[in-house]
Design an enzyme around this catalytic site. Structure first.
Site, PDB file in Angstrom:
ATOM      1  N   ASP A 394       0.840  -1.185  -0.060  1.00 20.86           N
ATOM      2  CA  ASP A 394       0.036   0.061   0.003  1.00 20.86           C
ATOM      3  C   ASP A 394       0.985   1.265  -0.176  1.00 20.86           C
ATOM      4  O   ASP A 394       0.578   2.168  -0.459  1.00 20.86           O
ATOM      5  CB  ASP A 394      -0.938  -0.061   1.059  1.00 20.86           C
ATOM      6  CG  ASP A 394      -1.889  -0.972   1.151  1.00 20.86           C
ATOM      7  OD1 ASP A 394      -2.391  -1.167   0.023  1.00 20.86           O
ATOM      8  OD2 ASP A 394      -2.556  -1.443   2.141  1.00 20.86           O
ATOM      9  N   VAL A 395       2.226   1.183   0.812  1.00 21.61           N
ATOM     10  CA  VAL A 395       2.822   2.411   0.530  1.00 21.61           C
ATOM     11  C   VAL A 395       3.540   2.775  -0.434  1.00 21.61           C
ATOM     12  O   VAL A 395       4.076   3.916  -0.488  1.00 21.61           O
ATOM     13  CB  VAL A 395       4.058   2.469   1.792  1.00 21.61           C
ATOM     14  CG1 VAL A 395       3.492   2.252   3.302  1.00 21.61           C
ATOM     15  CG2 VAL A 395       4.900   1.160   1.539  1.00 21.61           C
TER      16      VAL A 395
END
Lengths: 465, 102
Positions: A394-395
């Site tokens: 997600d990052v």
């Protein structure tokens, strides 16, 4: 020892604790800082012994129990693998919380020993401080136990929610305040026990709706609570070392929670109220048609890296799960031997606790001056040839910058997609914790490496040689 | 009029929050995990209260209800003190700078 002298020594030990934290501003001074902390603790304990002046049989038992606890602690400290640090810290928080509860109970049963009055007639201020210390301690304990179980995988990391959850929590919190009020009015010991019991309950209820990837916030928050609990007991005991430490730890945990929330672009209340990556988001993603992805093997990856002049590594929680940090360092060593510049990019919420990735890389002997934070390195992706994403998801999702509908919109992300090519190690195309698809998988310049992070890294190293 | 000693303690508390605020912001993000483990260790200075509680028994009685809670708290806090400082030490020892001779 006179009361004034011991008060001054407690103050000194408090100052040493401040210096211990101050030392952490750079890795060079940090070891000295830790030493200051140890000296501070030795002073505090010695002063307590000397001011009691009661070297009876009980004193021997104090030393015995101190040795038992110390032995257990030392054993854990030497045996714990670095990947299990989040669980360890959560576990330790629960102990501080429970210790605070026990001290408060003891002070309530036998206030004379603490100069707080007599049973049933405890000084009002002390009773309030004691109740706060006990309640916050109990919340810290049960909350940390749940966090520990979730991190350890004994309990599912999925958020547990039910109808009327927030209302129930609000009711319990209100009743804690009301109980404290009546406790002060009546000095009734049964009210004191009820207060502790429902504080345990609320700590449990607060943490169960929070999901696995929000653990960095939870751990920081519990860190903060353990500080406030210590401060509450410090007021009861009129001990400045405890008050100073409690305030330090409390604000430290609060700042870390803030940094973690900012790393996810979410408000603290949003995290605490839980339910991130809720079900409707996931079902929407399932409707999406299949998009083509390019996948490759270790040889392809090795080829790309060999022809690169600079590589940026993006580690995430998956690296910790696969225990891939040592394999990764070996791969990087090989790359460096070939004259390739390598650096590491760390997102603030990578891993399960603040700084988790840094510790793992340090364990694998990665020099800390090759490891960079998000703001320091984000502009470098545009000039780098290869980004090696290992266990992060997600990052790195560019959706956070482009799609205002996305739940992670606005979250600071690593600009991995700006690299000439992206190597993404992942076991499958499944979405990350936030339950959203990562656009990075489908980019022209992305090569997916479907494998276990450690195995893939080892194979690439083989292929590089 | 005399000032209540509570006010002095409150002053220490408030000022310490500010000290903590500035000191913790200056901690480098790569050391956030050791920061948590060391704060864990120092918050176990609560052992001071545990020792007082453990020795609170009246003459000749080592184990009363209140002192048993004290002894239990000593064990818990001691686990944390030794575990917290040692694990921090272990972590910090791993942070190394790039070797110049490479």
């Amino acid at each position: 020892m006179s009361a004034n002298l011991s008060a001054i020594l407690y103050l000194i030990s408090g100052v040493l604790f401040i210096l211990a934290l101050r030392g952490l501003s750079s890795p060079e001074t940090s070891r000295q800082g830790n030493l200051f902390g140890i000296i501070g603790m030795v002073i505090a304990i010695s002063v307590t012994f000397l001011s009691i002046n009661n070297f009876t049989e009980g004193f021997v038992y104090v030393l015995i129990f101190l040795a038992i606890g110390g032995g257990i602690g030392a054993f854990i400290a030497y045996r714990i693998p670095m990947t299990a640090m989040p669980e360890l810290v959560a576990g330790f928080h629960s102990l501080v919380g429970l210790a605070a509860v026990f001290v408060a109970i003891s002070a309530f049963i036998n206030p004379e020993a603490f100069n707080l009055g007599t049973p049933g007639n405890i000084k009002l201020a002390s009773l309030i401080e004691m109740s706060i210390g006990a309640a916050v301690g109990a919340i810290t304990f049960s909350g940390s136990v749940i966090a520990f179980l979730k991190l350890q995988g004994i309990m599912s990391g999925a958020p547990i929610t039910f109808k009327g959850q927030h209302l129930l929590n609000a009711l319990i919190l209100t009743s804690i305040v009301i109980l404290t009020f009546y406790l002060c009015l009546t000095q009734s010991s049964s009210l004191f026990w009820v207060l502790i019991a429902i504080s345990f309950l609320i700590g449990f209820l607060i943490i169960i709706p929070i999901g696995g990837a929000d653990m960095p916030v939870v751990i920081s928050m519990l860190n903060s609570y353990s500080g406030w609990a210590a401060a509450g007991i410090g007021f009861t005991l009129e001990n400045s070392a405890l008050i100073i430490t409690g305030a330090l730890v409390g604000s430290s945990g609060a700042i870390l929670s803030y940094i973690m929330c900012k790393g996810m672009n979410r408000s603290f209340f949003n995290v605490i109220l839980g339910g991130f990556g809720s079900t409707d988001q996931i079902s929407k993603d399932q409707d999406k048609e299949q998009r083509p992805v390019k996948s490759g093997n270790a040889d392809d990856a090795a080829f790309l890296m060999k022809n690169a002049s600079s590589v940026i590594i993006v580690p995430g929680y998956g690296m910790a799960v696969a225990q891939a940090q040592h394999a990764l360092r070996e791969m990087v060593d090989t790359l460096k031997k070939n004259g390739i510049k390598v650096s590491y990019a760390i997102h603030p919420v990578a891993g399960r606790m603040p700084g988790h990735m840094n510790v793992l890389l340090a364990e694998a002997n990665v020099p800390y001056d090759e490891v960079f934070e998000l703001e320091e390195i984000n502009n470098d992706f545009a000039h780098a040839d290869v980004a090696y994403v290992i266990g992060a998801n997600d990052v790195t999702n560019p959706v956070a910058k482009t799609d205002p509908q996305s739940p992670i919109y606005g979250m600071p992300v690593l600009d991995v997609e700006k690299c000439k090519s992206v190597l993404f190690v992942k076991r499958s195309l499944s979405p990350g914790y936030a339950g959203i698809d990562n656009d990075l998988f489908y980019k022209e310049n992305t090569l997916m490496l479907f494998a276990d992070a450690k195995k893939m890294t080892e194979e690439i190293t083989k292929s590089l040689n | 009029m005399e000032i209540d000693p509570f006010i002095f303690r409150l002053s220490i508390f408030i000022l310490s929050i500010f000290v903590g605020y500035y000191v913790v912001w200056s901690v480098t993000p790569s050391l956030h995990t050791p920061l948590m483990s060391v704060t864990n260790a120092i918050s176990s200075v609560i052992i001071v209260g545990a020792i007082i509680a453990a020795l609170s028994g009246s003459d000749g009685v080592v184990f009363s209800t209140s002192s048993i809670f004290g002894f239990l708290a000593i064990i818990l806090a001691a686990v944390n003190i030794f575990g917290g400082f040692l694990v921090t030490q272990r972590m910090l020892a791993m942070y190394k700078k790039k070797k110049k001779d490479k």
